[in-house]
Design a protein around this motif. Structure first.
Motif, short mmCIF file in Angstrom:
data_model
loop_
_atom_site.label_atom_id
_atom_site.label_comp_id
_atom_site.label_asym_id
_atom_site.label_seq_id
_atom_site.Cartn_x
_atom_site.Cartn_y
_atom_site.Cartn_z
N THR A 16 0.85 -1.20 0.00
CA THR A 16 0.00 0.00 0.00
C THR A 16 0.88 1.25 0.00
OG1 THR A 16 -0.04 0.17 2.40
CG2 THR A 16 -1.76 -1.20 1.38
N ASN A 17 0.23 2.38 -0.26
CA ASN A 17 0.96 3.65 -0.19
C ASN A 17 1.52 3.86 1.22
OD1 ASN A 17 0.20 4.04 -2.81
ND2 ASN A 17 -1.48 5.45 -2.35
N ASP A 18 0.72 3.49 2.23
CA ASP A 18 1.21 3.65 3.62
C ASP A 18 2.42 2.76 3.88
OD1 ASP A 18 -0.52 5.63 4.48
OD2 ASP A 18 -2.10 4.19 4.97
N SER A 27 3.82 9.90 0.90
CA SER A 27 2.60 9.74 1.71
C SER A 27 1.48 9.20 0.84
CB SER A 27 2.18 11.10 2.28
OG SER A 27 1.83 11.95 1.21
N ASP A 28 0.52 8.58 1.52
CA ASP A 28 -0.67 8.08 0.81
C ASP A 28 -1.37 9.27 0.12
OD1 ASP A 28 -2.79 6.20 0.16
OD2 ASP A 28 -3.98 7.34 1.60
N GLU A 29 -1.40 10.39 0.82
CA GLU A 29 -2.09 11.58 0.28
C GLU A 29 -1.43 12.03 -1.04
OE1 GLU A 29 -3.55 15.23 -0.69
OE2 GLU A 29 -1.49 15.17 -0.02
N ARG A 32 -1.96 9.19 -3.85
CA ARG A 32 -3.36 9.08 -4.25
C ARG A 32 -3.83 10.32 -5.02
NH1 ARG A 32 -7.71 5.95 -1.16
NH2 ARG A 32 -6.07 5.09 0.16
N GLU A 38 -3.51 3.34 -5.12
CA GLU A 38 -3.65 3.08 -3.68
C GLU A 38 -2.72 1.97 -3.23
OE1 GLU A 38 -7.86 2.42 -3.01
OE2 GLU A 38 -8.34 4.26 -4.12
N ARG A 39 -2.51 0.99 -4.10
CA ARG A 39 -1.58 -0.11 -3.81
C ARG A 39 -1.08 -0.69 -5.12
NH1 ARG A 39 -6.63 -1.85 -3.04
NH2 ARG A 39 -6.67 -0.98 -0.97
N GLN A 272 -5.84 1.88 -9.24
CA GLN A 272 -5.83 2.02 -7.78
C GLN A 272 -5.31 0.74 -7.12
OE1 GLN A 272 -8.42 2.18 -9.80
NE2 GLN A 272 -10.08 0.84 -9.13
#
Ligand code: UT7
Length: 323
Positions: A16-18, A27-29, A32, A38-39, A272
């Motif tokens: 995942t982005n996290d 960062s996920d932000e 995204r 997203e992953r 995504q």
């Protein structure tokens, strides 16, 4: 040409982005909002060959053809396991399609469109009847994992289709290249170094990208190629049931939708989940929409790819599916 069956395959491991934000300054932000990703699935046990073979086996099963009736195998990839033999020959050996001529083509993220077009040209000679065409990549091995501007964008996967010379599904095909812009997205091979020119030990080379140049190229070229393919197919853009574009970036897809004056809902998306999987993205998404029954018999759909080269391709297909 007629599509008889499709398949796709992805590595088991998802990142995942996290997960990435824990090991690099991102960062996920950011990921995204800039890309929609997203992953992504990242190969650990898998290889380009194993993913290609898994997708190919599914496509062959669904096509209900004997492997011995496949007379052509074309793989589109920028990340084969070997410089030679080709990925296509590895797939041939694994699936047992011993009567096929097998070779790879390199056309970056437009590779599947180029493979489809090549199969169509072979069919027109009358000497070839059933082709297995594959887009397969393990881009994770081509990334500089300390370069956050590229490594967060790409993933690994494969998509395959068995196509036959019977039928008239392929209504048009447009292809183009702009080698002058090619350095915007590149990965060096080993340099010339031999007895007469000794460069010593070399490090591996990784993917380098001028993201903004590629973005501008995509937003300019894809609507143009799609419009040309639609014109050749005598199809109004409003009559297209579904657009399957190379899954590089949600913002590129939104910009193309806007330029074509089409609602975003008509653009299938799976970036995504998988990120940018280069030549694998179009066939893997085609397989997904067919399995989700998002395509009805008689629907006209558009496939479009664009990327390293720079290179692009777009086609219109009239689908024949069992309802
Ligand atoms: O198959 C075709 C393949 N290629 C593509 O489709 C790529 C097309 N291009 C793009 O999608 C976009 O250009 C990107 C998503 C690659 C980049 O988006 P952008 O809005 O053009 O960002 P940028 O490159 O202008 O970077 C903006 C900022 C920079 O920081 P400063 O210099 O403004 O302080 C980058 O260092 O974002 C920074 N940045 C990041 N920050 C967090 C770059 N990568 C990351 C990251 N996380 N992963």
């Amino acid at each position: 040409m007629k599509i008889l069956g499709t398949g796709s395959a992805f590595p088991k491991k998802t990142v995942t982005n996290d997960d990435l934000a824990q090991v690099m300054d991102t960062s996920d932000e950011w990921i995204r909002s800039r890309t929609g990703i997203e992953r992504r699935h990242i190969a650990v046990e898998e290889t380009t060959t194993s993913l290609a073979v898994e997708a190919a086996r599914l496509a062959i099963d669904r096509a209900k053809v004997s492997v011995l009736d496949i007379d052509l195998i074309i793989c589109a990839t920028v990340s084969p396991d070997y410089i030679f033999p080709t990925l296509a020959c590895e797939v041939q050996a694994a699936v047992g399609a011993s009567r096929a001529a097998a070779f790879d083509i390199g056309a970056g993220c437009a590779g599947f469109l180029f493979a489809l077009s090549t199969a169509d040209a072979y069919f027109s000679t009358g000497k070839f009847h059933n082709a297995l065409i594959i887009g397969a990549e393990t881009l994770s091995k081509m990334m500089d994992w300390s370069d956050r501007s590229t490594c967060v964008l790409f993933g690994d996967g494969a998509g395959a289709a068995v196509v036959s010379a019977e039928g008239n599904q392929l209504l048009s095909m447009v292809q183009g290249s702009d080698g002058a812009g090619g350095m915007a997205l590149k990965c060096n091979n080993r340099p010339v170094s031999n007895l007469y020119r000794q460069l010593g030990a070399q490090n591996y080379s990784y993917t380098e990208m001028d993201g903004s140049a590629v973005y501008k190229f995509a937003v300019r070229t894809v609507p143009m190629a799609v419009s040309e393919a639609l014109e050749q197919a005598k199809t109004a853009v409003d009559d297209v049931a579904l657009f399957i574009l190379h899954q590089a970036n949600r913002r590129i897809i939104e910009a193309v939708a806007k330029r074509l004056r089409q609602p975003l809902e008509k653009f299938a998306m799976n970036l995504q989940e998988y990120g940018n999987i280069s030549a694998a993205s179009v066939p893997a998404l085609l397989d997904q929409v067919l399995r989700e029954k998002r395509v009805k018999n008689g629907d006209r759909i558009v496939l479009a790819g664009f990327g390293a080269g720079l290179t692009w391709g777009a086609c219109v297909l009239e689908m024949q599916v069992e309802e």
